[in-house]
Design an enzyme around this catalytic site. Structure first.
Site, PDB file in Angstrom:
ATOM      1  N   ASN A 181      -4.336  13.338   3.939  1.00  4.89           N
ATOM      2  CA  ASN A 181      -4.241  14.792   4.076  1.00  4.89           C
ATOM      3  C   ASN A 181      -3.732  15.230   5.448  1.00  4.89           C
ATOM      4  OD1 ASN A 181      -6.638  13.865   5.200  1.00  4.89           O
ATOM      5  ND2 ASN A 181      -7.850  15.626   4.553  1.00  4.89           N
ATOM      6  N   LYS A 204      -3.544   1.458   9.794  1.00  4.74           N
ATOM      7  CA  LYS A 204      -3.070   1.430   8.411  1.00  4.74           C
ATOM      8  C   LYS A 204      -3.175   2.846   7.838  1.00  4.74           C
ATOM      9  CE  LYS A 204      -5.197   0.748   4.558  1.00  4.74           C
ATOM     10  NZ  LYS A 204      -4.456   1.750   3.703  1.00  4.74           N
ATOM     11  N   GLY A 256     -11.756   8.904   5.200  1.00  8.15           N
ATOM     12  CA  GLY A 256     -11.458   8.843   3.771  1.00  8.15           C
ATOM     13  C   GLY A 256     -12.693   9.115   2.932  1.00  8.15           C
ATOM     14  N   SER A 257     -12.729   8.530   1.763  1.00  8.05           N
ATOM     15  CA  SER A 257     -13.777   8.820   0.784  1.00  8.05           C
ATOM     16  C   SER A 257     -15.064   8.063   1.083  1.00  8.05           C
ATOM     17  CB  SER A 257     -13.294   8.454  -0.622  1.00  8.05           C
ATOM     18  OG  SER A 257     -13.196   7.038  -0.755  1.00  8.05           O
ATOM     19  N   VAL A 258     -16.149   8.579   0.525  1.00  6.26           N
ATOM     20  CA  VAL A 258     -17.460   7.929   0.691  1.00  6.26           C
ATOM     21  C   VAL A 258     -17.480   6.526   0.073  1.00  6.26           C
ATOM     22  CG1 VAL A 258     -19.916   8.048   0.092  1.00  6.26           C
ATOM     23  CG2 VAL A 258     -18.729  10.094   0.906  1.00  6.26           C
ATOM     24  N   PRO A 259     -16.999   6.325  -1.168  1.00  5.88           N
ATOM     25  CA  PRO A 259     -17.042   4.977  -1.739  1.00  5.88           C
ATOM     26  C   PRO A 259     -16.294   3.949  -0.886  1.00  5.88           C
ATOM     27  CG  PRO A 259     -16.621   6.568  -3.465  1.00  5.88           C
ATOM     28  CD  PRO A 259     -16.514   7.315  -2.169  1.00  5.88           C
ATOM     29  N   THR A 260     -15.126   4.322  -0.363  1.00  2.77           N
ATOM     30  CA  THR A 260     -14.385   3.387   0.494  1.00  2.77           C
ATOM     31  C   THR A 260     -15.110   3.183   1.809  1.00  2.77           C
ATOM     32  OG1 THR A 260     -12.310   4.117  -0.514  1.00  2.77           O
ATOM     33  CG2 THR A 260     -12.150   2.907   1.559  1.00  2.77           C
ATOM     34  N   GLU A 278     -15.583   8.851   9.026  1.00  2.39           N
ATOM     35  CA  GLU A 278     -15.433  10.286   8.789  1.00  2.39           C
ATOM     36  C   GLU A 278     -15.105  10.419   7.313  1.00  2.39           C
ATOM     37  OE1 GLU A 278     -14.483  13.528   7.791  1.00  2.39           O
ATOM     38  OE2 GLU A 278     -12.516  13.196   8.688  1.00  2.39           O
ATOM     39  N   CYS A 312     -11.528  17.538   4.160  1.00  2.70           N
ATOM     40  CA  CYS A 312     -12.879  16.991   3.972  1.00  2.70           C
ATOM     41  C   CYS A 312     -13.983  17.960   4.383  1.00  2.70           C
ATOM     42  CB  CYS A 312     -13.016  15.679   4.753  1.00  2.70           C
ATOM     43  SG  CYS A 312     -12.590  15.829   6.497  1.00  2.70           S
ATOM     44  N   GLU A 415     -17.413  16.701  -4.420  1.00  2.00           N
ATOM     45  CA  GLU A 415     -16.222  17.063  -3.664  1.00  2.00           C
ATOM     46  C   GLU A 415     -15.003  17.071  -4.586  1.00  2.00           C
ATOM     47  OE1 GLU A 415     -14.348  16.040   0.662  1.00  2.00           O
ATOM     48  OE2 GLU A 415     -14.923  14.326  -0.565  1.00  2.00           O
ATOM     49  N   GLU A 492     -15.193  11.843  16.358  1.00  4.54           N
ATOM     50  CA  GLU A 492     -13.817  11.882  16.826  1.00  4.54           C
ATOM     51  C   GLU A 492     -13.641  13.168  17.621  1.00  4.54           C
ATOM     52  OE1 GLU A 492     -11.116   9.347  14.030  1.00  4.54           O
ATOM     53  OE2 GLU A 492     -11.859  11.057  12.872  1.00  4.54           O
TER      54      GLU A 492
END
Length: 518
Positions: A181, A204, A256-260, A278, A312, A415, A492
């Site tokens: 994003n 990355k 990124g996402s919570v699962p990742t 984050e 986010c 979300e 951050e």
């Protein structure tokens, strides 16, 4: 002027910016050729290749490049290159590093329009927003350039003339894993404090938005960092796993996402590596009846519809005191219906395209489920097809406002990451604070009220890492940003980020004789 014509006029600058960018002068088709990996001051092909993946232009749905993922060998080469550069960079003074970061900031500032245009092509957000992102990026580099020379420990006096002192030292090679994003901005948010502290970084980006971070790497090289200090590897989950598991990576910073995030935390735990996470959010925005109504409406729109709602920290649960529910909702709906959707390269566009078709379908699925659970679509929510035939395959939708929402609905709990606002009524301060905190997330929160005591009281009670009073979704680089609970940890931006990219060493100095008990 049509956006595609405007883009053609920018072709000479874009080719200078991105040597592998080409465009058909007949159709306006954007094509970005390999390589997109960057190591030791140059673009390189992946050492062990991998399957090529299509990268799309969200505004048109067209393929703009084939992305070759970095394999284990390529990741190792990037880390080793960064490790060699770290030996040079970490021995430079903070002031020396500062001058290089200031030069990088200057280059970004001068190339603002070109970088923002490339960001818009790859991300889908409006050029208006992309310019703001690039401004925040160079400001971030300038801010940490100012802090680089201040990195220091402290001196502690001990008995008998002895003393101790602490040293702030860099960690080594840091891994940065970015989100789609804010591709360029997130890379700067991670790189600036890391490099200011004397670290190297292998970054990355998301496989959906691989382009502009390559330009950032080139800018760092042009500014004078040792070759290899900031490297770019490309790919998805497999590439990220190689990077996280690498024994010479000292720290991982992920957006990124919570699962990742959970997976990355697990991988880091095996190597006992510090992480900054984050992650996602489902943040509350509380509108009290004593607010300045126009400001509150502006805040709600900013809290939900920037970057097509793909933010986010968005305040997507809008709690409105029942006294002003009708007037607030009416004004929000009216303003939402006026949002200009379409070609993100047009100056008057305020909402571009979502990142890709699967994500657009996912957002549409949330709206369908919300209606099934009793929510009322007050406006928007449908797919949008711009008049320009070149955009007919783009990933557009009308921004959506949902009314008649309750706390147990999926659209309120999960979300969505799209332009969907849920409005919920409340009656008392105590009630709304309890409901606002009833979530697994804790990234952000906001309050609109003229009562400053109430404002401070409410934000003190919110279990969230980034709170706003009478505004929303502003990101000054001077202020730390990060979440509570499942929204992650670490920070951050701000001076606090320096602590997450450095480690503390204690030195004890004896000025007298050693007393032994033996």
């Amino acid at each position: 002027m049509l956006a595609r014509s405007r883009l053609l006029n920018l072709l000479p600058q874009l080719c200078a910016l991105q040597p592998s960018l080409a465009m058909s002068s007949v159709t306006g088709t954007v094509t970005i050729h390999q390589p997109l990996n960057y190591r030791a001051g140059a673009r390189v092909q992946p050492a062990d290749g991998g399957q090529a993946e299509d990268v799309y232009e969200p505004a048109t749905g067209r393929v703009i490049t084939k992305l070759l993922s970095s394999g284990e060998k390529e990741v190792d080469l990037a880390v080793q290159s960064a490790k060699a550069a770290f030996k040079i960079w970490s021995q430079m003074s903070g002031m020396e590093r500062s001058r290089v970061l200031l030069e990088a900031a200057r280059i970004i500032r001068e190339q603002r329009e070109e970088i923002a245009t490339l960001e818009t092509i790859n991300n889908g957000k409006s050029i208006f927003e992309a310019r703001v992102d690039i401004d925040i990026s160079w400001q971030c580099l300038e801010y940490y350039a100012g802090l680089a020379g201040s990195l220091a420990g402290e001196h502690i006096q001990l008995p008998g003339g002895s003393f101790g002192y602490t040293r702030r030292e860099p960690l080594g090679v840091c891994a940065g894993i970015g989100a789609w994003n804010y591709p360029f901005q997130v890379a700067c948010w991670k790189a600036a404090p890391a490099l200011a502290c004397g670290n190297a970084m292998v970054f990355k980006p998301s496989p959906f938005t691989p382009l502009t971070v390559v330009r950032l790497a080139e800018i760092f090289t042009e500014a004078g960092v040792p070759k290899g200090l900031f490297n770019v590897v490309q790919g998805g989950a497999a590439t990220g796993q190689f990077l996280c598991h690498h024994p010479d990576v000292a720290k991982i910073s992920f957006t990124g996402s919570v699962p990742t995030g959970i997976k990355i935390m697990g991988m880091a735990a095996k190597g006992i590596k510090p992480v900054t996470l984050e992650l996602g959010g489902k943040s509350p925005l509380i509108i009290f009846s004593d607010c300045a109504l126009e400001n509150a409406v502006n805040g709600a729109l900013m809290a939900n519809f920037l970057t097509q709602g793909e933010v986010c920290c968005n305040g997507t649960r809008v709690f409105v005191e029942r006294k002003i529910l009708d007037v607030f909702t009416k004004e929000v709906v009216k303003r939402t219906q006026k949002i200009k959707i379409g070609d993100p390269l047009l100056e008057d566009t305020r909402m571009g395209a979502l990142i890709n078709r699967p994500h657009l379908d996912r957002v549409q699925g949330f709206i369908k489920q919300a209606k099934e659970q009793g929510a009322e679509v007050l406006c928007g929510g449908d797919l949008y097809v711009p008049d320009d035939p070149k955009l007919k395959n783009g990933y557009y939708m009308q921004p959506c406002v949902l009314g008649n929402c309750t706390d147990d609905m999926t659209c309120v709990k999960e979300e969505i990451f799209g332009p969907v606002m849920s409005i919920l009524p409340f009656d008392t301060e105590e009630e709304v604070v309890e409901r606002a905190n009833n979530t697994k997330f804790g990234l952000a929160g906001g309050v609109f009220t003229r009562d400053i005591q109430k404002a401070h009281r409410v934000v003190a009670a919110l279990k969230a890492g980034m709170c706003f009073i009478n505004n929303y979704n502003i990101s000054p680089v001077e202020l730390p940003f990060g979440g509570y609970k499942a929204s992650g940890f670490g920070r951050e931006n701000g001076r606090a980020a320096m602590e997450y990219y450095s480690q503390l060493k204690t030195v004890c100095v004896e000025m007298g004789d050693v007393e032994s008990v033996f």
